[in-house]
Design a protein around this motif. Structure first.
Motif, short mmCIF file in Angstrom:
data_model
loop_
_atom_site.label_atom_id
_atom_site.label_comp_id
_atom_site.label_asym_id
_atom_site.label_seq_id
_atom_site.Cartn_x
_atom_site.Cartn_y
_atom_site.Cartn_z
N PRO A 104 2.00 -6.36 -1.68
CA PRO A 104 2.73 -7.34 -2.50
C PRO A 104 2.26 -8.77 -2.27
N LEU A 105 1.90 -9.09 -1.04
CA LEU A 105 1.43 -10.45 -0.76
C LEU A 105 0.12 -10.74 -1.46
N PHE B 258 6.53 2.21 -3.85
CA PHE B 258 6.70 2.00 -2.41
C PHE B 258 8.09 1.47 -2.09
N TYR B 259 8.57 0.56 -2.92
CA TYR B 259 9.92 0.02 -2.70
C TYR B 259 10.96 1.13 -2.85
N ASN B 260 10.80 1.95 -3.88
CA ASN B 260 11.74 3.05 -4.12
C ASN B 260 11.74 4.05 -2.97
N LEU B 261 10.58 4.23 -2.34
CA LEU B 261 10.46 5.21 -1.25
C LEU B 261 10.58 4.56 0.13
N ILE C 57 -7.75 -4.15 0.00
CA ILE C 57 -6.40 -4.15 0.57
C ILE C 57 -5.59 -2.98 0.00
N GLY C 58 -5.72 -2.75 -1.32
CA GLY C 58 -5.02 -1.63 -1.94
C GLY C 58 -5.41 -0.30 -1.31
N SER D 263 -1.17 -2.24 -9.18
CA SER D 263 -0.55 -2.72 -7.93
C SER D 263 0.96 -2.85 -8.09
N LEU D 264 1.42 -3.38 -9.24
CA LEU D 264 2.85 -3.51 -9.50
C LEU D 264 3.53 -2.14 -9.52
#
Length: 635
Positions: A591-592, A628-631, A554-555, A621-622
């Protein structure tokens, strides 16, 4: 306006083309200064036909046009000569000066107030603002309304995509407000569009109709239009110059600007017509044939200083940008589209102005600097300015990024990938050294007053300076905790400190580490599985490894999705980002699956095989999720 790179990135053009240098006399009105004309010809001869296909210039002084003239060609293939009075160019962002002028006219008529909340003039629900502090018309003029940059959907493919202002300034299309009004300068096309929409709401007419009527009736700008569709205006259609783009060592035909930012950049005009506008802007004595306002006080107010980072320093004058050249106060505005570049500058006290229209995108050849020196005079260096240490020097050290940036969508990635940051280091002899994006030379500055650093020497070292930008002073402002809040040069955008999370180096390292970790883990598990199968120990392949294989897969899938998203965006930066929503959905798998894998690990901690590898991959992953959240890669 530009297809955005980063605000301070101006292209250096080293173009060598054997095009003819043609000079065509335009409509000269009243008188011509032959000495000025000869000197202008000499400057133009250095650039036209070599770095710039064609250009047109207009010069006014003391209420008269002293020169309008065309140089080079408007069509390389057909060798059509540029005519100062007839050849039409894209004026681009200089359009905003007309928008601001009309708002001043409406203020004079008592229909708007410059310091009132703009929502008083807009339909209810037009805006979705982050801060409670009101946005005023003055904020729009000084580009301090707080909106982020937004180029999504800016370039249109056909005229069928053109929409009325009421559909383009809605809260659904609004760039996010990321700065409190009045605190940060961040050049905004959307802010100018709001200004145009206010004109529509107050006058009851469309912006295009209102503006066209005014410039045709009051300024006699007969070869000009604010219309994006001009098939029925043959005087425009038949005289419109082609635009060109620099392409390595050559020039290629460019694309005309087609977009919905009408009040921000739609105007098409000639040097003669723009000279009419300059005459009106300088008509304090009421001796020129063109006027913008009924009262001289309104004209004086338009050209007066209205905003700056540090009080009593050059900044903004109701939409004009201020600077000082040869002890003269200059107010000006420039534009650089992909295929045209223009500049309008005024020395109000000298009642002098000039406009330069060119048909090359991103012009930074040095022609503006030479014209400026000829017309305004040359600024002399401050001989007594020598390096000296200040307690502020160390505080300024750091990395800064233009405030005119995209923050709320994945387009934020562009400001990191292109590394367009200003880097400030402390000079051992005193002062600071400033490195601008794309430049190899440092500029040395020393503190001369509270909030002000001044450049040491008068040498024009950088491409940006050669393009006409004044970097003589560096201004700064501290926050309440004595940290740098912003720096700037008194121009189109401030620069803000960059956190480690938003640096190119950190993100590059994190990206590589994350991708390699997921890939390496998957390869390791596949090899382990094959070896165990070969040893006929397949029954020992635990659920732990099976879930870990799925997790690493998944990653890797998310990274492939992200690479594809980034590639699509890089190929078309103005694309509608929501068109990639399925790729965003794929990214949500990370994240899931991280939550699921963490739960499984905790639940089976004592009998779990491969704890160290799983914990390591969860940490990776974290880190990836934070990046990813920041971007904005999840939405």
């Amino acid at each position: 306006m530009k297809k955005i790179m980063i605000t301070m990135g101006i292209l250096l053009l080293f173009l060598q083309l054997g095009m003819p240098v043609l000079a065509q006399e335009g409509q000269r009105e009243v008188k011509t200064d032959e000495t000025i004309e000869r000197q202008i010809d000499q400057i133009m001869d250095k650039y036209i036909g070599k770095k710039i296909p064609g250009a047109s210039i207009g010069i006014v002084q003391d209420g008269e046009i002293i020169l309008t003239k065309g140089y080079g060609v408007s069509d390389i293939e057909k060798k059509t000569p540029v005519d100062g009075g007839k050849t039409v160019f894209e004026v681009g962002s200089i359009t905003k000066l007309f928008t601001w002028s009309m708002l001043m006219k409406l203020a004079e008529e008592g229909k708007v107030k410059l310091d009132a909340d703009i929502q008083e003039y807009l339909p209810k629900g037009t805006l979705n603002l982050t801060f409670d502090k009101k946005i005023t018309i003055l904020d729009l003029m000084s580009h301090t309304a707080g909106f982020e940059e937004k180029i999504e959907g800016m370039d249109l493919e056909s005229v069928e995509q053109l929409k009325p202002l009421k559909e383009t300034v809605t809260k659904e299309n609004q760039p996010k407000q990321i700065y409190q009004p009045g605190t940060v300068t961040s050049y905004s096309n959307y802010g100018a569009n709001l200004g145009g929409y206010i004109i529509e709401q107050v006058t009851g007419q469309s912006y295009t109709d209102y503006m066209n009527k005014f410039i045709h009736d009051q300024l006699k700008m007969d070869h000009s239009t604010f219309s994006m569709i001009y098939d029925d205006q043959l005087i425009i259609k038949d005289n419109l110059s082609l635009g060109y783009e620099p392409d390595a060592s050559s020039i290629k035909k460019g694309k005309r600007f087609l977009g919905n930012d009408i009040p921000a950049g739609a105007l098409l005009s000639t040097a003669t017509d723009m000279s009419h506008f300059m005459l009106a802007l300088l008509n304090d004595e009421k001796e020129a044939p063109f006027s913008l306002f009924k009262q001289s006080d309104t004209l004086e107010q338009l050209k007066a200083h209205s905003y700056s980072m540090v009080p009593y320093t050059p900044g903004n004058a109701h939409g004009f940008w201020e600077k000082e050249v040869a002890n003269k106060r200059i107010i000006e505005h420039s534009e650089n589209t992909s295929s045209f570049s223009s500049h309008l500058g005024l020395a109000p006290e000298e009642r002098l102005g000039y406009v330069l229209l060119t048909n090359i995108g991103g012009e930074a050849t040095g022609i503006r600097k030479e014209l400026e020196t000829l017309l305004y005079g040359e600024s002399l260096p401050d001989d007594d300015l020598t390096p000296k240490k200040s307690v502020t020097d160390k505080k300024l050290v750091g990395r800064y990024r233009t405030a005119r940036t995209m923050q709320s969508t994945m387009a934020k990635l562009s400001s990191i990938v292109f590394d367009s940051d200003i880097i400030i280091t402390e000079d051992k002899k005193g002062g600071v050294n400033v490195k601008l994006p794309g430049e190899t030379e440092y500029i040395q500055y020393v503190e001369v007053n509270s909030g002000i650093y001044q450049k040491v020497g008068n040498e024009q070292k950088t491409t940006i300076e050669q393009g006409g930008l004044n970097l003589k002073h560096l201004y700064f402002e501290f926050s309440d905790d004595e940290k740098v809040f912003r720096i700037g040069f008194g121009t189109v955008a401030d620069f803000l400190p960059v956190t480690i999370l938003n640096t190119q180096r950190f993100n590059l390292i994190a990206f590589v580490l994350s991708f390699v970790s997921f890939l390496a883990t998957l390869i390791y598990l596949l090899i382990k599985f094959i070896r165990e199968r070969h040893k006929k120990k397949g029954t020992n392949w635990s659920k732990n490894y099976m879930f870990l294989t799925i997790f690493s897969s998944i990653g890797l899938l998310v990274w492939i999705s992200t690479f594809f998203m980034t590639l699509k965006f890089a190929m078309n930066p103005t694309m509608i980002i929501s068109s990639m929503k399925w790729l965003f959905y794929i990214n949500w798998l990370l994240p899931l699956s991280t939550i699921a894998m963490s739960g499984y690990l905790v639940a089976n901690w004592y009998k779990y095989k491969g704890k160290k590898l799983t914990v390591f991959l969860l940490l990776i992953s974290l880190l990836t999720i934070i990046i990813f959240y920041n971007l904005n890669l999840f939405f």
